[in-house]
Motif scaffolding. Structure first.
Motif, PDB file in Angstrom:
ATOM      1  N   VAL A 222     -12.390 -45.049 -61.253  1.00 47.09           N
ATOM      2  CA  VAL A 222     -11.163 -44.590 -60.617  1.00 47.09           C
ATOM      3  C   VAL A 222     -12.293 -43.065 -60.131  1.00 47.09           C
ATOM      4  O   VAL A 222     -12.909 -42.451 -59.297  1.00 47.09           O
ATOM      5  CB  VAL A 222     -10.225 -43.457 -60.725  1.00 47.09           C
ATOM      6  CG1 VAL A 222      -9.657 -42.624 -59.753  1.00 47.09           C
ATOM      7  CG2 VAL A 222      -9.026 -45.437 -61.185  1.00 47.09           C
ATOM      8  N   ALA A 223     -12.814 -42.673 -61.365  1.00 49.83           N
ATOM      9  CA  ALA A 223     -13.707 -41.221 -60.883  1.00 49.83           C
ATOM     10  C   ALA A 223     -14.998 -41.493 -60.751  1.00 49.83           C
ATOM     11  O   ALA A 223     -15.715 -40.422 -59.591  1.00 49.83           O
ATOM     12  CB  ALA A 223     -14.167 -40.365 -62.284  1.00 49.83           C
ATOM     13  N   GLU A 262      -5.952 -46.108 -54.371  1.00 51.15           N
ATOM     14  CA  GLU A 262      -4.811 -47.734 -53.471  1.00 51.15           C
ATOM     15  C   GLU A 262      -5.504 -47.549 -52.934  1.00 51.15           C
ATOM     16  O   GLU A 262      -5.644 -48.908 -52.832  1.00 51.15           O
ATOM     17  CB  GLU A 262      -4.501 -46.077 -52.882  1.00 51.15           C
ATOM     18  CG  GLU A 262      -3.008 -44.904 -53.848  1.00 51.15           C
ATOM     19  CD  GLU A 262      -2.034 -44.873 -53.234  1.00 51.15           C
ATOM     20  OE1 GLU A 262      -1.891 -44.472 -51.592  1.00 51.15           O
ATOM     21  OE2 GLU A 262      -1.663 -43.328 -53.253  1.00 51.15           O
ATOM     22  N   SER A 263      -6.837 -47.859 -52.193  1.00 50.49           N
ATOM     23  CA  SER A 263      -7.337 -48.545 -51.660  1.00 50.49           C
ATOM     24  C   SER A 263      -8.730 -49.500 -52.242  1.00 50.49           C
ATOM     25  O   SER A 263      -9.032 -50.196 -51.990  1.00 50.49           O
ATOM     26  CB  SER A 263      -8.011 -47.530 -50.297  1.00 50.49           C
ATOM     27  OG  SER A 263      -7.240 -46.362 -49.396  1.00 50.49           O
ATOM     28  N   ILE A 264      -9.300 -49.372 -53.474  1.00 48.19           N
ATOM     29  CA  ILE A 264     -10.784 -49.780 -54.115  1.00 48.19           C
ATOM     30  C   ILE A 264     -10.272 -49.720 -55.314  1.00 48.19           C
ATOM     31  O   ILE A 264      -9.319 -49.227 -56.508  1.00 48.19           O
ATOM     32  CB  ILE A 264     -11.901 -48.621 -54.292  1.00 48.19           C
ATOM     33  CG1 ILE A 264     -11.764 -47.942 -52.654  1.00 48.19           C
ATOM     34  CG2 ILE A 264     -12.490 -49.688 -54.679  1.00 48.19           C
ATOM     35  CD1 ILE A 264     -13.010 -46.788 -52.919  1.00 48.19           C
ATOM     36  N   GLU A 275      -6.472 -59.049 -55.906  1.00 50.41           N
ATOM     37  CA  GLU A 275      -5.273 -58.915 -55.145  1.00 50.41           C
ATOM     38  C   GLU A 275      -5.366 -58.011 -53.359  1.00 50.41           C
ATOM     39  O   GLU A 275      -5.343 -58.545 -52.593  1.00 50.41           O
ATOM     40  CB  GLU A 275      -4.007 -58.138 -55.945  1.00 50.41           C
ATOM     41  CG  GLU A 275      -2.900 -58.943 -56.213  1.00 50.41           C
ATOM     42  CD  GLU A 275      -2.706 -60.782 -55.342  1.00 50.41           C
ATOM     43  OE1 GLU A 275      -2.065 -60.265 -54.460  1.00 50.41           O
ATOM     44  OE2 GLU A 275      -2.489 -61.678 -55.744  1.00 50.41           O
ATOM     45  N   ALA A 276      -6.863 -57.965 -53.650  1.00 56.71           N
ATOM     46  CA  ALA A 276      -7.286 -56.229 -53.036  1.00 56.71           C
ATOM     47  C   ALA A 276      -8.099 -57.911 -52.162  1.00 56.71           C
ATOM     48  O   ALA A 276      -8.695 -57.627 -50.817  1.00 56.71           O
ATOM     49  CB  ALA A 276      -8.509 -55.335 -53.602  1.00 56.71           C
ATOM     50  N   VAL A 277      -8.630 -58.763 -52.680  1.00 52.95           N
ATOM     51  CA  VAL A 277      -9.537 -60.290 -51.378  1.00 52.95           C
ATOM     52  C   VAL A 277      -8.739 -60.693 -50.786  1.00 52.95           C
ATOM     53  O   VAL A 277      -8.544 -61.474 -49.929  1.00 52.95           O
ATOM     54  CB  VAL A 277     -10.248 -60.403 -53.092  1.00 52.95           C
ATOM     55  CG1 VAL A 277     -10.788 -61.680 -52.096  1.00 52.95           C
ATOM     56  CG2 VAL A 277     -11.140 -59.587 -53.151  1.00 52.95           C
TER      57      VAL A 277
END
Length: 316
Positions: A222-223, A262-264, A275-277
């Motif tokens: 995340v960082a 939340e977006s990546i 689920e993102a794809v």
């Protein structure tokens, strides 16, 4: 038919030799295709790179044998004259033995400002793109081309080395007008958001792109995504206009790591990446190119993708 999964050579985050090594690794890992960004600046200084994409493509064509290559995207209106883009694309198609696709877009001020031609309004940029695509298609016919249009002049130009099969042309769409242009002049449409309403009238191939941040330590992933990719949350209307990394630093200064997460998809949860794809698959995209954030984190990502991610994504 399963969604084809691609790999992105992100020129903003790695040097030229590394990018060639990465795409060779992506071919070995089993990715279905590859794309490359074409920048003269990184989005943020923390990314730290901007090699010449077309030189990287030529080297990649020799370092690989199977994986398709594609610009995602080249702007044929400011830094490059459309007649020159036509020559570059034809040469790449020959070097890659038919594996190249020419992705085109109206560009960003971040990259195109370097030639000092100014940055006109969006509708003018789309007019320029349409005229440029017309010039490129005429050049692809192999005839001698002279053109005197609203934005470009071509005088007695001809491609002497044409491939047996011309490279397909993809056009980036971010709104109704650009999508309509892609429908009229493109062989495929390129989009970074799975918006089915925007693309519902376009029946050909749809190629999307999704940033991801793989790592066994999710907090570190995340960082990293926040440090190098928080600019992406600004949206296209902002991202097309800012002239340099300092502007993106300022525009994204209040973006929090949680906003990025939340977006990546970040970490090593395969289900989260799938689920993102999924929205791209549901919106009718035939191909999705993944961007692994972090130039020094490509090899672990490729190993994980080969072992776990790609088999899961192919079930979509």
């Amino acid at each position: 038919m399963p969604v084809r999964i691609g790999y992105t050579m992100m020129t903003e985050q790695a040097g030229p030799r590394e990018l060639v090594s990465h795409v060779a690794g992506a071919e070995e890992a089993g990715f279905d295709f590859s794309v490359i960004s074409d920048h003269s600046f990184p989005w943020l200084e923390s990314q730290g790179h901007a090699p010449y994409a077309w030189s990287v493509l030529g080297a990649a064509a020799q370092a690989t044998s199977r994986i398709p290559l594609m610009t995602y995207v080249t702007c044929p209106t400011f830094r490059y004259h459309p007649a020159v883009v036509a020559q570059k694309a034809a040469t790449m198609q020959i070097l890659s033995q038919g594996r190249f696709r020419l992705g085109l877009g109206s560009g960003e001020n971040l990259n195109e400002h370097v030639v000092g031609a100014g940055w006109p309004a969006a509708h003018v940029r789309l007019e320029m793109l349409e005229e440029a695509v017309g010039v490129i298609r005429r050049m692809f016919t192999g005839v001698c081309v002279s053109h005197h249009g609203a934005h470009y002049d071509v005088e007695n130009a001809k491609l002497w080395d044409l491939p047996d099969e011309l490279p397909p042309i993809g056009i980036a769409a971010s709104g109704p007008r650009s999508c309509e242009l892609a429908g009229r002049q493109g062989d495929l449409v390129i989009a970074t958001e799975p918006n089915p309403e925007l693309l519902r009238t376009f029946d050909a191939h749809r190629v999307g792109q999704l940033p991801v941040s793989y790592g066994t330590d999710r907090d570190a992933a995340v960082a990293r995504a926040h440090k190098q990719f928080r600019w992406a949350l600004g949206g296209w209307k902002v991202n097309a206009e800012l002239p340099g990394p300092a502007g993106f630093e300022q525009a994204s200064q209040h973006t929090r790591p949680g906003d990025v997460a939340e977006s990546i998809p970040c970490g090593d949860d395969v289900d989260a990446f799938v689920e993102a794809v999924r929205p791209y698959a549901e919106a009718g995209f035939t191909e999705v190119a993944l961007v692994q954030i972090g130039g020094d984190r490509q090899e672990p990502f490729l190993e994980w993708a080969e072992a776990k991610l790609l088999p899961a994504l192919r079930k979509l």
